[in-house]
Design a protein around this motif. Structure first.
Motif, PDB file in Angstrom:
ATOM      1  N   VAL A   1     -10.693  56.272  60.455  1.00 52.67           N
ATOM      2  CA  VAL A   1     -11.819  55.336  60.528  1.00 52.67           C
ATOM      3  C   VAL A   1     -11.413  53.976  59.955  1.00 52.67           C
TER       4      VAL A   1
ATOM      5  N   GLU B   1      -9.937  52.193  62.708  1.00 55.70           N
ATOM      6  CA  GLU B   1     -10.946  51.810  63.697  1.00 55.70           C
ATOM      7  C   GLU B   1     -11.737  50.575  63.284  1.00 55.70           C
ATOM      8  N   VAL B   2     -11.958  50.400  61.978  1.00 58.88           N
ATOM      9  CA  VAL B   2     -12.837  49.288  61.558  1.00 58.88           C
ATOM     10  C   VAL B   2     -12.076  48.051  61.090  1.00 58.88           C
TER      11      VAL B   2
ATOM     12  N   LYS C   1     -17.918  53.802  60.933  1.00 59.35           N
ATOM     13  CA  LYS C   1     -17.524  52.848  61.984  1.00 59.35           C
ATOM     14  C   LYS C   1     -18.741  52.035  62.454  1.00 59.35           C
TER      15      LYS C   1
END
Ligand code: NDP
Length: 333
Positions: free
Chosen positions: A231, A234-235, A205
């Motif tokens: 993740v 999240e990114v 991240k």
């Protein structure tokens, strides 16, 4: 040519699902008959794909048992049925995608086979079919990547990963690849990744946000699944696309779609076969794939050719993250 076809052959079957021990290499499996619309192919090389391990373990259910694993091969047409064979005839060198590839001979619907052009060297068609077509359809249809886009590719030195990285490089994208070892990092960089994150010890991240000025990537291509899904979400950038196309680390657990709303994320769980379901689609993408190969634009990395009798070692290496690029089987051995 038909007279030289034996009655039995070598093949790998499973009678039940499970670990490596369920893979049975047999030498007395009947050579299948062809019906109208089919060709019998003597397979020279069979591709190993992660999906084969899912059918072996039962993560994906086989249509019947006993079952011959394997979904792609290249070889020679040695017999034909009647009906529409899409122009294929005995002696043609073909690539096919269907079922029953861990075998010396496979009866294949001609609609799932295509002649291999002259410029494609032995091994390369079988090494390219499923992984290359997956990468190609993902960057065209799952998320149409444009020049200058920032994208993230997990397992960038794997079979599908190396294809994705090379295609994205050709498009002119900025590709961040994740890998688990320095050797894999080097390979992915050589293939055209612009940045690498070693996700075995680096913070994905933090690194992706740093590289993208806090915005994140417009698309994530995630074939790792369970261990990377969070993740990936999240990114991914606002209005970006998360393409979850596999389960190398295990399937993604049930997921609340409300999690997509914070950034208006598009989430896809595509399968190659649904992108190449019609003959037109199959021909279109395979011809484009062959074009990349004969044009010298893609380096098809072959990790190794395993004797069919050592199929358990091939599965162990693939599942054990020991491989880079494509694993092939030689059905004659
Ligand atoms: P790869 O050659 O990419 O091998 C899998 C890679 O995944 C490993 O080398 C490893 O790379 C990484 N990985 C991360 N975590 C694990 C783990 N716990 N166990 C094993 N591997 C792990 O395989 P393929 O190219 O054949 O397939 C890649 C993915 O694409 C698979 O999930 C497959 O199912 C999917 N796929 C989906 C298709 C579709 O139609 N949806 C079609 C074709 C493939 P590293 O060590 O760098 O982490």
């Amino acid at each position: 040519m038909a007279s030289s076809i034996p009655a039995t052959q070598k093949a790998v079957i499973i009678e039940k699902t499970g670990g490596l021990e369920v893979l049975q290499h047999k030498t007395d499996v009947p050579v299948p008959a062809v019906v109208d619309g089919q060709i019998l192919v003597k397979n020279d090389y069979t591709g190993v794909n992660f999906i084969d391990t899912y059918f072996r373990t039962g993560l994906y259910p086989a249509s019947h048992l006993p079952y011959i694993l394997g979904r792609e091969a290249e070889g020679t047409v040695v017999k034909t049925g009647g009906g529409n064979l899409y122009g294929l005839k005995e002696g043609d060198r073909v690539l096919w995608i269907s079922e029953g590839a861990y075998a010396e001979y496979t009866a294949v619907d001609a609609s799932n086979a295509i002649k291999i052009p002259e410029g494609v060297a032995p091994k390369i068609a079988a090494a390219s079919a499923i992984q290359g077509l997956t990468a190609l359809t993902l960057v065209r249809e799952a998320h149409r990547v444009e020049k200058g886009d920032w994208v993230l590719v997990h397992a960038a030195a794997g079979g599908t990963g190396l294809w994705l990285v090379q295609l994205l490089n050709a498009i002119g994208a900025n590709t961040i690849g994740t890998v688990s070892t320095p050797e894999k990092a080097e390979l992915a960089l050589k293939a055209g990744a612009t940045h690498i994150v070693n996700y075995s010890h680096e913070d994905v991240k933090q690194k992706v946000l740093e590289l993208t000025g806090g915005k994140g990537v417009i698309a994530v291509f995630d074939g790792v699944g369970k261990s990377t899904f969070d993740v990936s979400l999240e990114v991914v950038a606002r209005k970006g696309t998360l393409v979850s196309f596999g389960n190398a680390s295990g399937p993604v657990p049930p997921f609340s779609i409300a999690r997509l709303s914070a950034k208006n994320v598009r989430l896809l769980r595509p399968s190659l076969l649904s992108y190449i379901a019609t003959r037109d689609e199959f021909e279109y993408y395979v011809n484009e794939l062959f074009g990349f190969i004969t044009g010298g634009k893609i380096d098809v990395r072959i990790h190794g050719v395993y004797p069919l009798s050592e199929v358990a070692r091939a599965h162990a290496d693939l599942e054990g993250r020991k491989t880079t690029g494509k694993l092939l089987l030689d059905p004659s051995k």
